[in-house]
Design a protein around this motif. Sequence first.
Motif, PDB file in Angstrom:
ATOM      1  N   GLY A 208       0.755  -1.253   0.000  1.00 46.59           N
ATOM      2  CA  GLY A 208       0.000   0.000   0.000  1.00 46.59           C
ATOM      3  C   GLY A 208       0.781   1.296   0.000  1.00 46.59           C
ATOM      4  O   GLY A 208       0.454   2.235   0.738  1.00 46.59           O
ATOM      5  N   ARG A 209       1.822   1.385  -0.805  1.00 42.57           N
ATOM      6  CA  ARG A 209       2.563   2.649  -0.966  1.00 42.57           C
ATOM      7  C   ARG A 209       2.900   2.818  -2.438  1.00 42.57           C
ATOM      8  O   ARG A 209       3.537   1.931  -3.034  1.00 42.57           O
ATOM      9  CB  ARG A 209       3.890   2.632  -0.183  1.00 42.57           C
ATOM     10  N   TYR A 210       2.509   3.935  -3.021  1.00 41.36           N
ATOM     11  CA  TYR A 210       2.750   4.204  -4.435  1.00 41.36           C
ATOM     12  C   TYR A 210       3.190   5.648  -4.599  1.00 41.36           C
ATOM     13  O   TYR A 210       2.686   6.529  -3.902  1.00 41.36           O
ATOM     14  CB  TYR A 210       1.468   4.059  -5.265  1.00 41.36           C
ATOM     15  N   ILE A 211       4.093   5.885  -5.535  1.00 41.11           N
ATOM     16  CA  ILE A 211       4.307   7.256  -6.038  1.00 41.11           C
ATOM     17  C   ILE A 211       3.933   7.192  -7.512  1.00 41.11           C
ATOM     18  O   ILE A 211       4.467   6.342  -8.250  1.00 41.11           O
ATOM     19  CB  ILE A 211       5.767   7.723  -5.868  1.00 41.11           C
ATOM     20  N   LEU A 212       2.999   8.044  -7.902  1.00 39.31           N
ATOM     21  CA  LEU A 212       2.481   7.967  -9.273  1.00 39.31           C
ATOM     22  C   LEU A 212       2.625   9.305  -9.981  1.00 39.31           C
ATOM     23  O   LEU A 212       2.510  10.370  -9.351  1.00 39.31           O
ATOM     24  CB  LEU A 212       0.997   7.569  -9.245  1.00 39.31           C
ATOM     25  N   THR A 213       2.871   9.244 -11.271  1.00 39.45           N
ATOM     26  CA  THR A 213       2.882  10.478 -12.065  1.00 39.45           C
ATOM     27  C   THR A 213       1.423  10.813 -12.411  1.00 39.45           C
ATOM     28  O   THR A 213       0.552   9.927 -12.403  1.00 39.45           O
ATOM     29  CB  THR A 213       3.691  10.289 -13.363  1.00 39.45           C
ATOM     30  N   PRO A 214       1.141  12.075 -12.747  1.00 40.16           N
ATOM     31  CA  PRO A 214      -0.257  12.451 -13.001  1.00 40.16           C
ATOM     32  C   PRO A 214      -0.861  11.773 -14.235  1.00 40.16           C
ATOM     33  O   PRO A 214      -2.089  11.796 -14.403  1.00 40.16           O
ATOM     34  CB  PRO A 214      -0.197  13.981 -13.168  1.00 40.16           C
ATOM     35  N   ALA A 215      -0.012  11.168 -15.073  1.00 41.01           N
ATOM     36  CA  ALA A 215      -0.547  10.455 -16.249  1.00 41.01           C
ATOM     37  C   ALA A 215      -1.474   9.315 -15.819  1.00 41.01           C
ATOM     38  O   ALA A 215      -2.283   8.833 -16.616  1.00 41.01           O
ATOM     39  CB  ALA A 215       0.606   9.915 -17.088  1.00 41.01           C
ATOM     40  N   ILE A 216      -1.396   8.899 -14.571  1.00 47.03           N
ATOM     41  CA  ILE A 216      -2.265   7.809 -14.091  1.00 47.03           C
ATOM     42  C   ILE A 216      -3.735   8.199 -14.192  1.00 47.03           C
ATOM     43  O   ILE A 216      -4.600   7.342 -14.396  1.00 47.03           O
ATOM     44  CB  ILE A 216      -1.913   7.404 -12.627  1.00 47.03           C
ATOM     45  N   PHE A 217      -4.047   9.490 -14.095  1.00 47.02           N
ATOM     46  CA  PHE A 217      -5.461   9.890 -14.076  1.00 47.02           C
ATOM     47  C   PHE A 217      -6.147   9.568 -15.410  1.00 47.02           C
ATOM     48  O   PHE A 217      -7.255   9.044 -15.428  1.00 47.02           O
ATOM     49  CB  PHE A 217      -5.595  11.372 -13.715  1.00 47.02           C
ATOM     50  N   ASP A 218      -5.474   9.905 -16.524  1.00 50.13           N
ATOM     51  CA  ASP A 218      -6.065   9.568 -17.827  1.00 50.13           C
ATOM     52  C   ASP A 218      -6.197   8.052 -17.961  1.00 50.13           C
ATOM     53  O   ASP A 218      -7.176   7.544 -18.506  1.00 50.13           O
ATOM     54  CB  ASP A 218      -5.177  10.084 -18.971  1.00 50.13           C
ATOM     55  N   GLY A 229     -17.576  -4.807 -10.334  1.00 42.78           N
ATOM     56  CA  GLY A 229     -17.863  -3.422 -10.705  1.00 42.78           C
ATOM     57  C   GLY A 229     -16.849  -2.439 -10.159  1.00 42.78           C
ATOM     58  O   GLY A 229     -17.047  -1.233 -10.188  1.00 42.78           O
ATOM     59  N   GLU A 230     -15.734  -2.945  -9.633  1.00 39.80           N
ATOM     60  CA  GLU A 230     -14.728  -2.064  -9.035  1.00 39.80           C
ATOM     61  C   GLU A 230     -13.665  -1.668 -10.052  1.00 39.80           C
ATOM     62  O   GLU A 230     -13.220  -2.496 -10.848  1.00 39.80           O
ATOM     63  CB  GLU A 230     -14.051  -2.767  -7.855  1.00 39.80           C
ATOM     64  N   LEU A 231     -13.284  -0.406  -9.993  1.00 35.70           N
ATOM     65  CA  LEU A 231     -12.189   0.074 -10.837  1.00 35.70           C
ATOM     66  C   LEU A 231     -10.875  -0.195 -10.097  1.00 35.70           C
ATOM     67  O   LEU A 231     -10.649   0.341  -9.010  1.00 35.70           O
ATOM     68  CB  LEU A 231     -12.369   1.577 -11.086  1.00 35.70           C
ATOM     69  N   GLN A 232     -10.052  -1.068 -10.710  1.00 41.75           N
ATOM     70  CA  GLN A 232      -8.821  -1.502 -10.028  1.00 41.75           C
ATOM     71  C   GLN A 232      -7.674  -0.563 -10.346  1.00 41.75           C
ATOM     72  O   GLN A 232      -7.434  -0.241 -11.517  1.00 41.75           O
ATOM     73  CB  GLN A 232      -8.421  -2.916 -10.485  1.00 41.75           C
ATOM     74  N   LEU A 233      -6.960  -0.162  -9.325  1.00 44.84           N
ATOM     75  CA  LEU A 233      -5.775   0.682  -9.537  1.00 44.84           C
ATOM     76  C   LEU A 233      -4.747  -0.064 -10.392  1.00 44.84           C
ATOM     77  O   LEU A 233      -4.102   0.513 -11.265  1.00 44.84           O
ATOM     78  CB  LEU A 233      -5.168   1.083  -8.179  1.00 44.84           C
ATOM     79  N   THR A 234      -4.634  -1.371 -10.152  1.00 41.47           N
ATOM     80  CA  THR A 234      -3.650  -2.165 -10.917  1.00 41.47           C
ATOM     81  C   THR A 234      -3.935  -2.095 -12.413  1.00 41.47           C
ATOM     82  O   THR A 234      -3.016  -2.002 -13.224  1.00 41.47           O
ATOM     83  CB  THR A 234      -3.661  -3.638 -10.440  1.00 41.47           C
ATOM     84  N   ASP A 235      -5.218  -2.133 -12.803  1.00 41.78           N
ATOM     85  CA  ASP A 235      -5.555  -2.067 -14.234  1.00 41.78           C
ATOM     86  C   ASP A 235      -5.140  -0.713 -14.813  1.00 41.78           C
ATOM     87  O   ASP A 235      -4.626  -0.632 -15.933  1.00 41.78           O
ATOM     88  CB  ASP A 235      -7.057  -2.298 -14.448  1.00 41.78           C
ATOM     89  N   GLY A 236      -5.371   0.351 -14.046  1.00 38.40           N
ATOM     90  CA  GLY A 236      -4.954   1.680 -14.499  1.00 38.40           C
ATOM     91  C   GLY A 236      -3.440   1.763 -14.624  1.00 38.40           C
ATOM     92  O   GLY A 236      -2.903   2.333 -15.582  1.00 38.40           O
ATOM     93  N   MET A 237      -2.745   1.170 -13.671  1.00 37.93           N
ATOM     94  CA  MET A 237      -1.277   1.233 -13.701  1.00 37.93           C
ATOM     95  C   MET A 237      -0.728   0.420 -14.874  1.00 37.93           C
ATOM     96  O   MET A 237       0.326   0.739 -15.408  1.00 37.93           O
ATOM     97  CB  MET A 237      -0.696   0.739 -12.372  1.00 37.93           C
ATOM     98  N   ARG A 238      -1.451  -0.634 -15.260  1.00 45.62           N
ATOM     99  CA  ARG A 238      -0.988  -1.417 -16.406  1.00 45.62           C
ATOM    100  C   ARG A 238      -1.027  -0.546 -17.673  1.00 45.62           C
ATOM    101  O   ARG A 238      -0.144  -0.619 -18.522  1.00 45.62           O
ATOM    102  CB  ARG A 238      -1.824  -2.692 -16.566  1.00 45.62           C
ATOM    103  N   LEU A 239      -2.054   0.304 -17.782  1.00 46.52           N
ATOM    104  CA  LEU A 239      -2.107   1.246 -18.919  1.00 46.52           C
ATOM    105  C   LEU A 239      -0.956   2.248 -18.832  1.00 46.52           C
ATOM    106  O   LEU A 239      -0.339   2.592 -19.836  1.00 46.52           O
ATOM    107  CB  LEU A 239      -3.422   2.019 -18.904  1.00 46.52           C
ATOM    108  N   LEU A 240      -0.694   2.708 -17.629  1.00 44.80           N
ATOM    109  CA  LEU A 240       0.383   3.695 -17.431  1.00 44.80           C
ATOM    110  C   LEU A 240       1.720   3.124 -17.896  1.00 44.80           C
ATOM    111  O   LEU A 240       2.547   3.827 -18.484  1.00 44.80           O
ATOM    112  CB  LEU A 240       0.458   4.080 -15.940  1.00 44.80           C
ATOM    113  N   LEU A 241       1.873   1.837 -17.661  1.00 43.55           N
ATOM    114  CA  LEU A 241       3.099   1.143 -18.022  1.00 43.55           C
ATOM    115  C   LEU A 241       3.345   1.172 -19.541  1.00 43.55           C
ATOM    116  O   LEU A 241       4.483   1.122 -19.996  1.00 43.55           O
ATOM    117  CB  LEU A 241       2.978  -0.304 -17.533  1.00 43.55           C
TER     118      LEU A 241
END
Length: 291
Positions: A208-218, A229-241
């Motif tokens: 439970g510790r992350y430093i993220l760039t603002p590109a994560i929001f898009d 029905g949950e939006l997973q942070l991991t799925d968003g981070m996979r796009l960021l990758l």
Amino acid sequence: MKLRKAVFPAAGLGTRFLPATKAQPKEMLPLVDKPIIQYGVEEALASGCDQILIITGRGKQAIEDHFDVSYELERMLEDRKKIDLLKIVRSISDMIHVAYVRQKEALGLGHAVLMARELVGNEPFAVLLADDVIDAKVPCLKQMVEVFDQTQCSVLATQVIEGKMISSYGVLDVKPADGRFGGRLYEIKNMVEKPKPEDAPSNLAIIGRYILTPAIFDCLANTQAGAGGELQLTDGMRLLLQKEKMYAYVYEGRRHDTGDKLGFLKATVEFALKREDLGQPFREYLKGLKL
Ligand code: UTP
């Protein structure tokens, strides 16, 4: 860029800790005498953040009250000359300015982080999950800030989890990064949320510790809701990758999952034993138990 902002998603329902969490937030459960979220806020401050944003939901009023001034209590402590207690109470509201955003429905950790978009703006930010309480010589987030300062990329804290328990985490596929951080730094190739043990790409879990760039929001805005029905942070981070390099850092320290009953009990015992005022009598008490 420098890290200044820390986001605490605290709008989850805390079902693992029912019935205690039926009418009070799990973030307010005390480890000895301090609510677990305060440990996280203190870690963020000690790591250089000066803006705290807490994502709350229904039934989370106690968190706001905790970081607010309590005039009645302060006056009562003053009148009764309880100066030490007064100092403790004041230090919490003096600590920092905290902003709050409501997540109307618990639609997942990714959705909670997306709620921070307007207040975070176009700069890097930390995400701390308060129920991961990390006991470390150098605060965990501070260790990660050192990596961020050198790389200017997103950094996830990771920990080796052996055996089947890996299925309870987001799991990383990595390759070793350069040797600057004593072999603790990895470049992330991919990540998967809660894989079956046989499908886990490694034994490195996202904690439970992350430093993220603002590109994560898009990325989060373009992520479909997953299971339940949950939006997973991991799925968003996979796009960021796909857009940016991301790193995983094996932090030094001891993590307690206080959102889990057994984890909470273990943390309580360890923190109490370390306390100057309680450690000795508590140790004596434990020794006297016929186990
Ligand atoms: P957890 O997976 O621990 O869920 O969320 P939870 O609801 O808090 O607890 P359990 O599993 O039901 O016992 C991880 C973090 O994400 C936050 C939680 O508050 C916790 O800090 N979260 C989760 C949100 O803020 N919103 C959500 O919709 C979901």
